[in-house]
Design a protein around this motif. Sequence first.
Motif, PDB file in Angstrom:
ATOM      1  N   UNK A 353       0.815  -1.205   0.000  1.00  0.00           N
ATOM      2  CA  UNK A 353       0.000   0.000   0.000  1.00  0.00           C
ATOM      3  C   UNK A 353       0.858   1.268   0.000  1.00  0.00           C
ATOM      4  N   UNK A 354       0.402   2.282  -0.742  1.00  0.00           N
ATOM      5  CA  UNK A 354       1.065   3.593  -0.778  1.00  0.00           C
ATOM      6  C   UNK A 354       0.081   4.684  -0.363  1.00  0.00           C
ATOM      7  N   UNK A 355       0.583   5.640   0.433  1.00  0.00           N
ATOM      8  CA  UNK A 355      -0.224   6.784   0.835  1.00  0.00           C
ATOM      9  C   UNK A 355       0.234   7.993   0.024  1.00  0.00           C
ATOM     10  N   UNK A 356      -0.681   8.685  -0.653  1.00  0.00           N
ATOM     11  CA  UNK A 356      -0.280   9.902  -1.369  1.00  0.00           C
ATOM     12  C   UNK A 356       0.357  10.901  -0.403  1.00  0.00           C
ATOM     13  N   UNK A 383       8.106  18.928  12.475  1.00  0.00           N
ATOM     14  CA  UNK A 383       8.036  18.012  11.334  1.00  0.00           C
ATOM     15  C   UNK A 383       7.645  18.841  10.122  1.00  0.00           C
ATOM     16  N   UNK A 384       8.575  19.000   9.175  1.00  0.00           N
ATOM     17  CA  UNK A 384       8.335  19.868   8.023  1.00  0.00           C
ATOM     18  C   UNK A 384       7.459  19.193   6.974  1.00  0.00           C
ATOM     19  N   UNK A 385       7.782  17.981   6.627  1.00  0.00           N
ATOM     20  CA  UNK A 385       6.944  17.238   5.675  1.00  0.00           C
ATOM     21  C   UNK A 385       7.399  15.782   5.654  1.00  0.00           C
ATOM     22  N   UNK A 386       6.549  14.940   5.096  1.00  0.00           N
ATOM     23  CA  UNK A 386       6.878  13.524   4.979  1.00  0.00           C
ATOM     24  C   UNK A 386       6.402  12.962   3.666  1.00  0.00           C
ATOM     25  N   UNK A 387       6.971  11.836   3.279  1.00  0.00           N
ATOM     26  CA  UNK A 387       6.552  11.157   2.051  1.00  0.00           C
ATOM     27  C   UNK A 387       6.846   9.669   2.183  1.00  0.00           C
TER      28      UNK A 387
END
Length: 441
Positions: A353-356, A383-387
């Motif tokens: 599974x992938x989360x946008x 927390x600036x951003x995540x991917x």
Amino acid sequence: MSKPILAIVGRPNVGKSTFFNRLVGERRAIVEDVPGVTRDRIYGEAQWNGKEFGIIDTGGIEPRTDDPILSQMRDQAVMAMEMADQVIFMVDGKEGLTSADTEVASILRRTGKPVILVVNKIDKMSQAADTLYDFYELGLGEPIPISSANMLNIGDLLDEIVKGFPEDLYDGYDDAVKIAVIGKPNVGKSSLVNRLTGENRVIVSPIAGTTRDSIDTPFTYKDREYILIDTAGLRRNSRIKENIEKYSVVRAVAAVERCDVCVLMIDGAEGLTEQDKKIAGIAHEAGKGLMVVVNKWDLVEKETNTMRDYEREIRSQLLFASYAPVLFISVLQNKRVFSVIDKASEIAENRKMRIPTSKLNSIIEDAVMMRQPPSDKGKRLKIFYGTQVGTEPPLFSFTINSRDLMHFSYSRYLENRIRDAYGFEGTSLKFVWNERRGAED
């Protein structure tokens, strides 16, 4: 259709496992100078001249024996012949033709399968002619001399092997879900494999430690391909005395490494033990899918909420793998056994599974609003951003201002928020914390 299958058969100690290891390119079968070490059918894969095929290594065939284990080994070898598209009959060039070879040849002829007669342990090809002469008596065609140990004439033999396979069989199990059945000895792992595949694919015995190798069993369920990997029971190191059993533990750990989902089987009457927790830890650290299957549930005395309380106790002891579902089955009574495969299929999909990125950052923003990040000496975690950067298992990369401020408890909190939104049942989630240089306090 599956890849063509080559079975390697012969009496004990003629070099079958050494040859198998040469073909698959690794020590997948246990090799010891002791007859009867390879007890079950061992599956591997090899390729030659662009053609891929499966290989089954079998235990040595003792045509006349009353020993229950040796009898089952013989039955396993016969079953392997029946499964195979082609059979290698291996004999010992140093020992010469024996009456047992003649009896094995008779068994082979009755199968009607194409047979390649291979004379192993020929260290000098110039001396092969005199050695080969007696083996013509077997009536299985021209013997091919090789030395598995020294890799002599292996290429010519492989040419002969792939030449005999039908071209239309070349199809793989690339999309198959690989399921490793792991656990302590004698909890029912082999019985589960046999029940799921509908035949006695692996030797079942009440004697702990019967399964010494990891055994790959392909099968189809609900139009999907699976490979079941039955592993040797993992014991405490203090109880491992034989070299053979030491190798078995290595094979079981290696089986975890190459599977998609681990089925940790425990004895319902015994409950979760320290050894079970260590085995679960192996699967968790490897980033594999994991479920706990409580076998022999029919032997457990039931009261109100027995199953609920049992599951709660398991989860309290497996806090590091709280994502693992718990199933209750009875292999003996054939109760809920196929729920194991249904759940493994779900877990395999969850691992992919992938989360946008936009959805992930929205989850993190909401989580931060609900619970402030930790701080130290006036400096607060940002927390600036995540991917999401990977799958199987899902891997997330976050850019933050300071790794020192990312406490384990807050990392677990963020993981739980992601799971609340997307589930990810049965799979661990991995996190990478990247520190942004020059980030403001």
